[in-house]
Every structure is written in C-alpha cells, then in structure tokens.
Enzyme design. Structure first.
Site, short mmCIF file in Angstrom:
data_model
loop_
_atom_site.label_atom_id
_atom_site.label_comp_id
_atom_site.label_asym_id
_atom_site.label_seq_id
_atom_site.Cartn_x
_atom_site.Cartn_y
_atom_site.Cartn_z
CG ASN A 36 -2.06 -1.55 3.53
OD1 ASN A 36 -2.42 -2.52 4.19
ND2 ASN A 36 -2.89 -0.58 3.17
CB SER A 77 -4.54 -12.17 4.15
OG SER A 77 -5.86 -12.66 4.34
CE1 TYR A 137 -6.23 -10.64 -0.70
CE2 TYR A 137 -6.75 -12.38 0.86
CZ TYR A 137 -6.44 -11.06 0.60
OH TYR A 137 -6.33 -10.17 1.64
CB THR A 183 -11.82 -1.79 5.45
OG1 THR A 183 -12.40 -2.80 4.61
CG2 THR A 183 -10.58 -2.35 6.15
#
Length: 268
Positions: free
Chosen positions: A90, A145, A158, A193
C-alpha cells in the site's frame, strides 16, 4: 465466522489513511495484522489501538525504498505469527513540485517514485510468495491508482509507476495462481485521507466533486472494504484484476457535468 480468521496480514503504509482503515477492518474480521510504516510511532500506536479493541496487531518500521527493510518486515511477520497469508502493498509517494510533465519531471524524483511505488510491490511480493506457498496459498493486494489509467497535466512518474502496478499485478496472478496465490489491485480515485484533507483546498475538492457520478467523495473505508473483500475467501475466484474505486469520476464523457448545467440554464 469472521472473514479473516486464521489469516496473517502484512500491511505496508498502514499507519494512516487507507492502510490504517484496512488494518482496522482486517483485525475486526479476525486477522493477525502487522502494520509496517516509515512512521513507526504511528504504526505502533495503530497496533495498540487494535489490541485495545480486542484485535491482534503489531507495528514495525518499514522503509519501502529499501530492499532489506521490506524483507525484514516480511520475515518479522512470519516470525511473529508463524506465517503470512495476506500482503497489502500500500505504500505510495507523490510529489507535485518535482513530478511534473515529461519535459520537466525531475529525473531523480522519477527514479525515487519508481523505486517506492513500483519496485516495493515487486519486492514485497518476491519475499512473501515463498512463505505463502509454504502456508498453502495467499492473497496479495496492491494499491494502484486511477492515475494508472487516466493521464494528467503533471505527475508523469506517479502515473507511470501506478500503471506498472496494474500490470505487475497481472504477472503475479499469472505466475503464482497454481500455487493458490491470488493477486489483485485496487485503484482509488480521490479519497479523503488525512493527507488529502490537509493538502487540498475546498475549491479543489469542489472541482473534483463536480465530475463525480456520486454526490460525495470517497473515504479510506471505501478502499479498506474493497481490500478486505479481495483478501477474504469470498474473492477466491478473483485474480489479476484491478478494481477501480473512484465514485464514477472517470466514468463518463468529461463534458457531461457542463452539459447538464447548460441544460438547466436553458430550462430557466
């Protein structure tokens, strides 16, 4: 019967956000949980809270950029609980200041994100799989993602690293399925988050909400429940898949919200 009885889970990046939510859910469902995080104090605090609520967990240090540290976390899990049946890869990093477009991306940052976001998934799986085979099987879940499916104005490293996670998930599933090891991934969209709440303005959150099919943003538990399902025997015939948990943000023609607004104005 609890969904995770007799299962031992290693959760990387488990001290906060999605990892923490998943750790709590798995512990409630009977798993013994090792919470591994660079923030070792946060990992230990999370484990203490789980133990106080009747679960079983321990927190350990993890540097996801270090092969030795990843191996140590896997070996610790096996030494602590006798086996490892569940691995939730994760950990993930992003950097809006250095991870820019193709021409301007910082190449050192490219290497760092590939190492932490992608190579750590390979290494965690590499070290856990032999133990899972010995235990009779297991489930690996990777955090991908939506950036691995949809491009953006920045964050090229990313996005590329997360696309790599999606494909690596398929390779692991293909190569170790006969060993009773499943491998799947979850691809979050915008999830509220603590990091997202602290770093995103209300205006930016509203902009994302405009393009969601659902009238709200995702919470860490929305990913946690998906990971819990993939880790459980309820998902025993699912492997090599990436489940997109993104509120329908990427579902439709991007002009739909603007077209709907235009139609409302025409009716007035």
């Amino acid at each position: 019967m609890a969904k995770m009885n007799d299962k031992v889970a290693l959760i990387t990046g488990g001290a906060s956000g999605i990892g923490l939510s998943t750790a709590n859910l798995m512990a409630k469902e009977g798993a013994k949980v090792v919470i591994a995080d660079f923030n070792v104090d946060g990992a230990k605090a999370a484990a203490e809270q789980i133990n106080a609520q009747g679960g079983e967990a321990v927190g350990v240090f993890l540097d996801a950029g270090s092969e030795a540290s990843i191996k140590e976390a896997v070996e610790f899990t096996v030494q602590q609980y006798g086996k490892i049946t569940t691995l939730f890869n994760n950990v993930g990093l992003t950097n809006l200041k250095k991870d820019l477009d193709v021409v301007n991306v910082d190449l050192d940052e490219w290497d760092r994100l590939m190492n932490v976001n992608l190579k750590s998934v390979l290494l965690g799986s590499r070290f856990a799989i032999p133990h899972m085979i010995q235990a009779g099987g297991g489930s690996i879940i990777n955090t991908a993602s939506m950036a691995g499916f949809a491009s953006d104005a920045i964050r090229v490293a990313y996005g590329a690293s997360k696309a790599g996670v999606v494909n690596l998930t398929k390779y692991i599933a293909t190569q170790y399925g006969k060993n009773n090891i499943r491998c799947n991934a979850v691809a979050p969209g915008l999830i509220l988050t603590p990091a997202a709440k602290n770093n995103m303005s209300a205006e930016l959150l509203d902009m994302f909400a405009k393009y969601n099919a659902l009238p709200y943003h995702g919470e860490p538990e929305d990913i946690g429940y998906t990971v819990l399902f993939l880790a459980s025997d309820e998902a025993k015939f699912i492997t090599g898949q990436t489940i997109q948990v993104e509120g329908g943000h990427y579902l439709a023609n991007p002009t739909v919200p603007d077209f709907q607004q235009l139609m409302k104005m025409a009716q007035q």
